[in-house]
Scaffold this motif. Structure first.
Motif, short mmCIF file in Angstrom:
data_model
loop_
_atom_site.label_atom_id
_atom_site.label_comp_id
_atom_site.label_asym_id
_atom_site.label_seq_id
_atom_site.Cartn_x
_atom_site.Cartn_y
_atom_site.Cartn_z
N LEU A 225 -21.31 -37.73 -60.66
CA LEU A 225 -22.20 -37.75 -59.49
C LEU A 225 -21.73 -38.71 -58.39
O LEU A 225 -21.81 -38.36 -57.20
N PRO A 226 -21.24 -39.93 -58.72
CA PRO A 226 -20.73 -40.77 -57.62
C PRO A 226 -19.58 -40.14 -56.86
O PRO A 226 -19.50 -40.27 -55.63
N ALA A 227 -18.69 -39.43 -57.56
CA ALA A 227 -17.57 -38.77 -56.87
C ALA A 227 -18.01 -37.53 -56.12
O ALA A 227 -17.36 -37.12 -55.16
N LEU A 228 -19.13 -36.92 -56.56
CA LEU A 228 -19.63 -35.71 -55.89
C LEU A 228 -20.49 -36.03 -54.68
O LEU A 228 -20.84 -35.11 -53.93
N ALA A 229 -20.84 -37.30 -54.51
CA ALA A 229 -21.77 -37.65 -53.43
C ALA A 229 -21.23 -37.25 -52.06
O ALA A 229 -21.96 -36.69 -51.24
N ALA A 230 -19.95 -37.53 -51.81
CA ALA A 230 -19.39 -37.25 -50.48
C ALA A 230 -19.43 -35.76 -50.13
O ALA A 230 -19.97 -35.39 -49.07
N PRO A 231 -18.90 -34.85 -50.95
CA PRO A 231 -18.96 -33.44 -50.56
C PRO A 231 -20.38 -32.89 -50.51
O PRO A 231 -20.70 -32.05 -49.66
N VAL A 232 -21.25 -33.36 -51.41
CA VAL A 232 -22.63 -32.86 -51.42
C VAL A 232 -23.38 -33.32 -50.17
O VAL A 232 -24.08 -32.52 -49.52
N ILE A 233 -23.24 -34.59 -49.81
CA ILE A 233 -23.91 -35.09 -48.60
C ILE A 233 -23.39 -34.37 -47.37
O ILE A 233 -24.17 -33.98 -46.49
N THR A 234 -22.09 -34.19 -47.31
CA THR A 234 -21.51 -33.49 -46.16
C THR A 234 -22.06 -32.09 -46.04
O THR A 234 -22.46 -31.65 -44.96
N TYR A 235 -22.09 -31.37 -47.14
CA TYR A 235 -22.58 -29.99 -47.11
C TYR A 235 -24.07 -29.94 -46.80
O TYR A 235 -24.54 -29.05 -46.09
N ALA A 236 -24.84 -30.91 -47.32
CA ALA A 236 -26.28 -30.94 -47.05
C ALA A 236 -26.56 -31.17 -45.57
O ALA A 236 -27.47 -30.55 -44.99
N VAL A 237 -25.78 -32.06 -44.94
CA VAL A 237 -25.97 -32.31 -43.50
C VAL A 237 -25.68 -31.05 -42.69
O VAL A 237 -26.33 -30.78 -41.68
N LEU A 238 -24.72 -30.26 -43.14
CA LEU A 238 -24.41 -29.01 -42.44
C LEU A 238 -25.41 -27.91 -42.78
O LEU A 238 -25.61 -26.99 -41.98
N LEU A 239 -26.05 -27.99 -43.95
CA LEU A 239 -27.08 -27.01 -44.31
C LEU A 239 -28.34 -27.17 -43.46
O LEU A 239 -29.03 -26.19 -43.17
N PHE A 240 -28.64 -28.40 -43.08
CA PHE A 240 -29.89 -28.68 -42.39
C PHE A 240 -30.05 -27.86 -41.11
O PHE A 240 -31.07 -27.19 -40.93
N PRO A 241 -29.07 -27.87 -40.20
CA PRO A 241 -29.24 -27.03 -39.00
C PRO A 241 -29.29 -25.55 -39.32
O PRO A 241 -29.99 -24.78 -38.63
#
Length: 327
Positions: A225-241
């Motif tokens: 999970l610590p290593a997955l945080a970066a790609p998941v956060i990035t994708y979530a920020v792009l999912l929002f709009p």
């Protein structure tokens, strides 16, 4: 991270620099991301302070003002620019005379809230299923991958229509729309997490943790999970709009938020017949929707680059080589 072996193994996944300070330093260096973050923060504050802002104006989003529209012309607002005045900062709604500013700020609550709820649900389901598929045996991986493929093929509109047919009318519509978008849109997150998990679990520190007797949950929580945080956060920020656009599209097509609850998409749906007689009624929510989606997209790109600065370095190197080759 595991103390058994250092996490220096080579692999396809590139971990960003540890710590929050390098991330914030790189994010602050991107002026476009800072401007976008300021716009998003202003919109969120306006949504949270909607009752206060409407109270300062002295209006509310549901009160009709029939005296402010011209019934002889079909309900066009009286006055220039849609009836803008000291009492109605953005004018009034055609036909009903409801205050447009109050409906805009209350509509921001609904649109942003639905998008946030849907994004959180997508991330939770996607991360859970992606981890289970990546850490499970071949049968589990194949089964969950097929379920993900089925969800990818589900159209949001048909799913929304089916849910609206069985869910009681008393159920809050914003919550229902957020749940529908979240249940249909988690597949992208799941695919990203599965691919990253398959790459990470072959690394030395994960193998050492497994040999130490750790279970799958411990490995996922402390190593993956610590290593997955970066790609998941990035994708979530792009999912929002994207979720904001989906909510607006559902409301525009009549299967989303229903009156009198305001949302930007629902306002656009009502404004499609007034674009000539009262253009501000269409332009204001459309412009706000465009600015919000653009700001969130730019912010998402800034977050992606700040979390993985090597992506921008590779882009610069590739662009430089192309220019040299062209020269």
């Amino acid at each position: 991270m595991s103390q058994a072996l250092p996490a220096e193994g080579a692999g396809a996944v590139e971990a960003p620099a540890p710590g929050a300070h390098p991330f914030w330093r790189r994010l602050r260096a991107r002026r476009s991301a800072l401007v976008a973050a300021a716009i998003v923060a202003l919109l969120v504050l306006a949504a949270l302070a909607a009752p206060l802002l409407a109270g300062i104006e002295g209006q509310d989003p549901t009160t009709y003002h029939p005296d402010l529209v011209d019934s002889a012309s079909g309900g066009v607002p009286i006055g220039s620019f849609g009836g803008i005045s000291a009492e109605h900062w953005l004018g009034v709604e055609p036909l009903t005379g409801r205050d447009l500013f109050a409906r805009i700020v209350y509509g921001a609550r609904v649109s942003l809230g639905v998008a946030l709820g849907a994004t959180l649900l997508q991330v939770i389901i996607g991360v859970g299923i992606g981890l289970a598929a990546g850490l499970g045996n071949r049968f589990v991986d194949q089964a969950l991958s097929r379920v993900t493929d089925v969800v990818v093929a589900l159209p949001v509109m048909v799913t929304a229509l089916g849910a609206l047919a069985v869910v009681p009318a008393s159920f809050p519509r914003p919550v229902l729309i957020a749940v529908i978008i979240g249940l249909v849109g988690w597949s992208g997150t799941s695919k990203i997490v599965r691919a990253q998990t398959l790459s990470l679990k072959s690394r030395d520190h994960v193998a050492a943790a497994r040999l130490s007797g750790w279970g799958s949950w411990q490995i996922a929580r402390r190593e993956l999970l610590p290593a997955l945080a970066a790609p998941v956060i990035t994708y979530a920020v792009l999912l929002f709009p994207s979720n904001i656009v989906v909510e607006a599209a559902l409301s525009f097509l009549g299967v989303g938020i229903k009156p009198p609850t305001p949302s930007w998409g629902q306002m656009l749906s009502d404004a499609d017949t007034w674009y000539q007689a009262a253009p501000t009624y269409l332009l204001i929510p459309a412009l706000l929707l465009f600015v919000t989606v653009l700001a969130l997209t730019v912010l998402g790109e800034g977050v992606r680059t700040a979390l993985d600065p090597r992506a921008e370095s590779r882009l610069r190197i590739g662009t430089g080589r192309k220019k040299e080759a062209d020269a």
